[in-house]
Write an enzyme that holds these catalytic residues in place. Structure first.
Site, short mmCIF file in Angstrom:
data_model
loop_
_atom_site.label_atom_id
_atom_site.label_comp_id
_atom_site.label_asym_id
_atom_site.label_seq_id
_atom_site.Cartn_x
_atom_site.Cartn_y
_atom_site.Cartn_z
N SER A 132 0.85 -1.19 0.00
CA SER A 132 0.00 0.00 0.00
C SER A 132 0.88 1.23 0.00
O SER A 132 2.01 1.19 0.50
CB SER A 132 -0.89 0.01 1.25
OG SER A 132 -1.55 1.26 1.40
N TYR B 73 -2.54 -0.64 10.18
CA TYR B 73 -2.43 -1.08 8.79
C TYR B 73 -1.11 -0.60 8.18
O TYR B 73 -0.41 -1.36 7.51
CB TYR B 73 -3.61 -0.51 8.00
CG TYR B 73 -3.67 -0.94 6.55
CD1 TYR B 73 -4.02 -2.24 6.20
CD2 TYR B 73 -3.39 -0.03 5.53
CE1 TYR B 73 -4.10 -2.63 4.87
CE2 TYR B 73 -3.46 -0.41 4.20
CZ TYR B 73 -3.82 -1.71 3.88
OH TYR B 73 -3.88 -2.08 2.56
#
Length: 288
Positions: free
Chosen positions: A146, A159
């Protein structure tokens, strides 16, 4: 679809088997079906029986996998290798979830669970296919990281930390694979149409005490967006942009270490290169 000078049958012969995790929706679901249409034999994974049934109905070979359960990882690899005769050309680690919440509000147990699903499970699955690829002398390992693994934002600490960890671990592995015939790439998307925001809502409600937090007002705004399925943006494309990067990572003779995908992600990566750190983090904080 084949690259110039290649037919679909040629591509399928060169790299014909791939595991795609997290194929119940979003990026994984799209990529699994797109790769199958291009001639790959796709072994897709999901956690819910209903999602597995849908994948099978679409002609995919589907299996149960929960990264938090090592026995399910072992069972997946055993089943796939039994079907292929002990070979595997590619692995696309994609399944993950996002635990929202300020770092000071994250229980240690929530952070551990985030890493079990987004980091330790990925490592476990990768290690289990490595002997096969070493024996073959070829393979492709692609991890869907990501942009938050490169440029973190507030309230996404769990995350972001899991993606930072994947970046560090797998980039070391990429260097260790030099000359082996096995190639490793990281795809780093920005916002893409998926269910990751709505799927994070139960984790938020389970682990974050909104009423007792100093971030209560921010949480209420975040909660409203999560309940609506995430933020809406004209710059948020569909999962086909990740498939395009994945396809290059799987088929190129020289796959890239990094595939930064979507306009916001490319802007974030550029800002990290050119802005002083203090200014960069002020900019990122305003976008959270």
């Amino acid at each position: 679809m084949a690259t110039p000078g290649q037919t679909t049958s040629t591509v399928a012969k060169e790299l014909r088997t791939v595991i795609v995790t997290g194929a119940s929706s979003g990026i994984g679901a799209y990529c699994a079906r797109a790769l199958k249409a291009e001639g790959w034999r796709v072994f897709a994974t999901a956690r819910k029986p209903a999602d597995i049934a849908v994948l099978e109905a679409d002609g995919l070979e589907a299996f149960y996998l929960d990264y938090r359960e090592p026995e399910s990882i072992a069972a997946l690899v055993e089943a796939v290798l039994e079907r292929t005769g002990g070979t595997l050309d590619a692995l696309f680690n994609n399944g993950a979830y996002a635990q929202p919440g300020a770092v000071e509000d994250l229980p240690v147990a929530a952070l551990r669970e985030q890493f079990e699903a987004n980091f330790f499970g990925w490592h476990d699955l990768t290690r289990r296919v490595m002997p096969v690829m070493r024996r073959q002398g070829h393979g492709r390992l692609v991890h869907c990281s990501s942009i938050l693994g490169l440029a973190p934002v507030r309230f996404r600490g769990a995350y972001s930390a899991s993606k930072h960890a994947i970046e560090g671990l797998m980039l070391c592995m990429r260097q260790e694979l030099d000359g082996s015939g096995i190639h490793l790439s990281l795809i780093e998307p920005g916002p893409v149409t998926s269910k990751i925001a709505s799927n994070g809502l139960p984790w938020f409600l389970k682990n974050i005490d909104v009423e007792k937090s100093v971030h209560r007002a921010d949480y209420q705004a975040q909660l409203a967006r999560l309940q609506a399925g995430g933020s809406v943006s004209k710059l948020k494309p569909g999962p086909e942009v990740v498939h395009k990067a994945l396809r290059h990572a799987l088929l190129s003779q020289r796959p890239r270490p990094h595939y930064v995908v979507t306009v916001p992600a490319k802007i974030g990566a550029a800002l990290k290169r050119i802005l002083p750190a203090s200014m960069l983090y002020r900019v990122l904080a305003r976008r959270a």
